[in-house]
Scaffold this active site. Structure first.
Site, PDB file in Angstrom:
ATOM      1  N   CYS A  30      -8.070  -1.445   2.453  1.00  0.00           N
ATOM      2  CA  CYS A  30      -9.078  -1.141   3.457  1.00  0.00           C
ATOM      3  C   CYS A  30      -8.406  -0.264   4.488  1.00  0.00           C
ATOM      4  CB  CYS A  30      -9.555  -2.405   4.173  1.00  0.00           C
ATOM      5  SG  CYS A  30     -10.489  -3.515   3.107  1.00  0.00           S
TER       6      CYS A  30
ATOM      7  N   GLY B 136     -10.791   2.988   1.208  1.00  0.00           N
ATOM      8  CA  GLY B 136     -11.915   2.132   0.837  1.00  0.00           C
ATOM      9  C   GLY B 136     -13.205   2.917   0.871  1.00  0.00           C
TER      10      GLY B 136
ATOM     11  N   ASN C  65      -7.349  -5.418   7.240  1.00  0.00           N
ATOM     12  CA  ASN C  65      -6.782  -4.827   6.023  1.00  0.00           C
ATOM     13  C   ASN C  65      -5.726  -5.785   5.493  1.00  0.00           C
ATOM     14  OD1 ASN C  65      -4.484  -2.082   5.372  1.00  0.00           O
ATOM     15  ND2 ASN C  65      -5.819  -3.142   3.964  1.00  0.00           N
ATOM     16  N   GLY C  66      -5.899  -6.241   4.263  1.00  0.00           N
ATOM     17  CA  GLY C  66      -4.931  -7.175   3.663  1.00  0.00           C
ATOM     18  C   GLY C  66      -5.661  -8.306   2.990  1.00  0.00           C
TER      19      GLY C  66
ATOM     20  N   TYR D 210       1.029   5.071  -4.366  1.00  0.00           N
ATOM     21  CA  TYR D 210      -0.327   5.510  -4.679  1.00  0.00           C
ATOM     22  C   TYR D 210      -1.286   5.538  -3.494  1.00  0.00           C
ATOM     23  CZ  TYR D 210      -5.164   5.023  -6.285  1.00  0.00           C
ATOM     24  OH  TYR D 210      -6.513   5.167  -6.444  1.00  0.00           O
TER      25      TYR D 210
HETATM   26  P1  AMP Z   1      -5.745   2.675 -15.542  1.00  0.00           P
HETATM   27  O1  AMP Z   1      -6.669   3.419 -16.406  1.00  0.00           O
HETATM   28  O2  AMP Z   1      -6.301   1.316 -15.241  1.00  0.00           O
HETATM   29  O3  AMP Z   1      -4.353   2.590 -16.091  1.00  0.00           O
HETATM   30  O4  AMP Z   1      -5.684   3.417 -14.152  1.00  0.00           O
HETATM   31  C1  AMP Z   1      -4.569   4.148 -13.741  1.00  0.00           C
HETATM   32  C2  AMP Z   1      -4.963   5.117 -12.650  1.00  0.00           C
HETATM   33  O5  AMP Z   1      -5.580   4.437 -11.569  1.00  0.00           O
HETATM   34  C3  AMP Z   1      -3.742   5.856 -12.120  1.00  0.00           C
HETATM   35  O6  AMP Z   1      -3.962   7.218 -12.352  1.00  0.00           O
HETATM   36  C4  AMP Z   1      -3.717   5.562 -10.627  1.00  0.00           C
HETATM   37  O7  AMP Z   1      -3.699   6.759  -9.890  1.00  0.00           O
HETATM   38  C5  AMP Z   1      -4.985   4.790 -10.326  1.00  0.00           C
HETATM   39  N1  AMP Z   1      -4.703   3.524  -9.632  1.00  0.00           N
HETATM   40  C6  AMP Z   1      -3.591   2.796  -9.633  1.00  0.00           C
HETATM   41  N2  AMP Z   1      -3.728   1.667  -8.904  1.00  0.00           N
HETATM   42  C7  AMP Z   1      -4.976   1.689  -8.419  1.00  0.00           C
HETATM   43  C8  AMP Z   1      -5.727   0.816  -7.596  1.00  0.00           C
HETATM   44  N3  AMP Z   1      -5.209  -0.320  -7.123  1.00  0.00           N
HETATM   45  N4  AMP Z   1      -6.986   1.171  -7.294  1.00  0.00           N
HETATM   46  C9  AMP Z   1      -7.512   2.313  -7.767  1.00  0.00           C
HETATM   47  N5  AMP Z   1      -6.862   3.158  -8.551  1.00  0.00           N
HETATM   48  C10 AMP Z   1      -5.607   2.871  -8.888  1.00  0.00           C
END
Ligand code: AMP
Length: 447
Positions: free
Chosen positions: A2, A28, A102-103, A242
């Site tokens: 968030c 978010g 946030n958390g 990320y």
């Molecule tokens: P996946 O298809 O589930 O392996 O999604 C991986 C992708 O999601 C990567 O390209 C990341 O940039 C992105 N990603 C990683 N962690 C998160 C997260 N917590 N929330 C949203 N996107 C994420």
């Protein structure tokens, strides 16, 4: 996951919160809200959607007063609906309180059941509401003491902003999981999850709010308190990998620089023979630059992103998420025919995205697709506010790297090592939480 933003004593308070939230939108995209204070009462608006969709000129006019806080939400506990949107606002015996969080609180549901069996009625199913109940029940005399009394009872990750009729309080949990930064806009104190929000409104960065610090902001100025026992620092490493925006300074580092050095380290650990290096937009950009620089391979924009859709993860339906990758990303065919390429992404969660992406490059003519990931394999869920799914859905919890490589059809697959990741935080490796890569949580999750 968030974003929070607050400003105290400024003629354009809610307009600045609106802009601050706009800059924090990446934290978010489910709902957005603002609460303002005109010193007599609090005014409130929250709705599902992006900041630009939620607030109209007419709504902004109603959010009057010289202080305001705001929130953008990505649900990690509680369902995705309006009753869980923040800031949360309540009226209690001593006035009005609003809260933006946030958390994730790890003992919220224990406290929740105790409070419910004692007769408390909850409006949401959010962990954050527990804090409000604890404040309302506290016998302490001042709002600050009631807040500290409440926070002593909760465990977990919190970067918080409170607004009452007359004061704003900011607090960060003792382990410092999530960032929270203090700045100023001329003489008005501002607080934000990330400094990119300050840049947009022209505010000056003052300093990080320290782990375990509570700031009371009112007409007498800013007072700092450290009321909690000392705990080891456990800042979230995933913010660097990320989550945070590369132009922000958080945890006293520029996110871009750290992210680029992840790519440099990855190139040292996992070089590849290839014609070019391609970032997976947008989060893969800085680490790919580092990878290309270190490996002396040409950097090419071989995948183009349509910017007018949110992150693929927003869609809760698996079917829609699969489709989402295709609407969002498209390879540059002219560049790829017969080429050996390295693609760099920040992480693999379920591996559905990587699988789609590798296939798209192959369909576009790439001969070899070497996949490089600028973080270690994610094997364990996060209890502190990053939306990683259940352990069983994390591909690296049950598959070896070679098996994941096969699943995504990559020519080769390498992740950054945990040791390599730790090197990139420049001598501060002890100050971070790596639980999503190790399963070693800062403390056991209460059952
Ligand atoms: P996946 O298809 O589930 O392996 O999604 C991986 C992708 O999601 C990567 O390209 C990341 O940039 C992105 N990603 C990683 N962690 C998160 C997260 N917590 N929330 C949203 N996107 C994420």
């Amino acid at each position: 996951m968030c974003g929070i933003f607050g400003i105290y004593d400024h003629a354009e308070a809610s307009n600045h919160v609106y802009l601050g939230l706009y800059a924090l939108q990446h934290r978010g995209q489910e709902s957005a809200g603002i609460v303002s204070s005109d010193e007599k009462q609090l005014h409130h608006y929250r709705q599902m959607g992006l900041v630009s969709e939620v607030f109209s000129k007419d709504i902004m006019k109603k959010l009057h007063g010289r202080s305001a806080i705001g929130h953008v939400r990505y649900s990690t506990t509680g369902s995705s609906d309006l009753k869980n949107a923040q800031p949360f606002l309540v009226n209690y015996a001593k006035g009005m309180i609003s809260i933006a969080h946030n958390g994730n609180l790890t003992n919220a549901f224990l406290i929740w059941s105790e409070l419910e069996s004692g007769g408390s009625i909850f409006q949401s199913n959010m962990d954050t509401e527990v804090i409000v109940h604890l404040i309302a029940r506290s016998k302490e005399k001042t709002f600050l003491d009631r807040t500290i009394h409440a926070l002593r009872q909760v465990e977990g990750a919190y970067s918080l902003l409170f607004l009452t009729e007359k004061e704003m309080v900011a607090a960060r949990d003792p382990m410092g999981f999530r960032p929270l930064i203090l700045g100023s806009l001329k003489d008005s104190p501002v607080v934000a999850s990330e400094t990119c929000a300050f840049d947009l409104i022209g505010a000056k960065l003052i300093r990080e709010i320290e782990p375990g610090e509570v700031l009371m902001i009112n007409h007498s100025g800013i007072k700092s308190f450290k009321p909690f026992p000392h705990r080891p620092l456990r800042q979230c490493i995933f913010e660097f990998i990320y989550f945070a925006r590369p132009d922000s300074f958080i945890f006293n580092h520029n996110v871009y620089e750290i992210r680029k050095s992840l790519g440099v380290q990855l190139a040292r650990e996992a070089p590849a023979e290839a014609d070019m290096v391609i970032p997976i937009p947008d989060s893969g950009f800085p680490s790919t630059l580092g990878y290309a620089h270190e490996s002396k391979l040409p950097f090419e924009l071989g995948m183009i992103r349509n910017h007018y859709i949110g992150r693929t993860f927003i869609e809760p339906e698996k079917r829609i998420r699969h489709f989402g990758v295709k609407i969002k990303l498209n390879p540059v065919k002219g560049l790829l025919k017969g080429k050996k390429i390295v693609i760099v992404d920040d992480s693999i969660v379920r591996a559905t995205t990587s699988r789609k992406i590798v296939r798209m490059f192959q369909h576009a003519g790439a001969r070899e697709v070497h996949t490089r990931i600028s973080s270690p394999p994610i094997t364990d869920p996060c209890y502190f506010g990053i939306d990683t799914p259940k352990k069983s859905e994390l591909i690296a919890s049950s598959h070896k790297v070679k098996e994941i490589q096969k699943f995504i059809h990559a020519t080769s697959l390498n992740y950054l090592s945990l040791e390599g990741l730790k090197k990139c935080v420049r001598g501060e490796e002890k100050n971070f939480c790596y639980a999503c890569f190790t399963g070693e949580y800062p403390y056991p999750y209460p059952k």
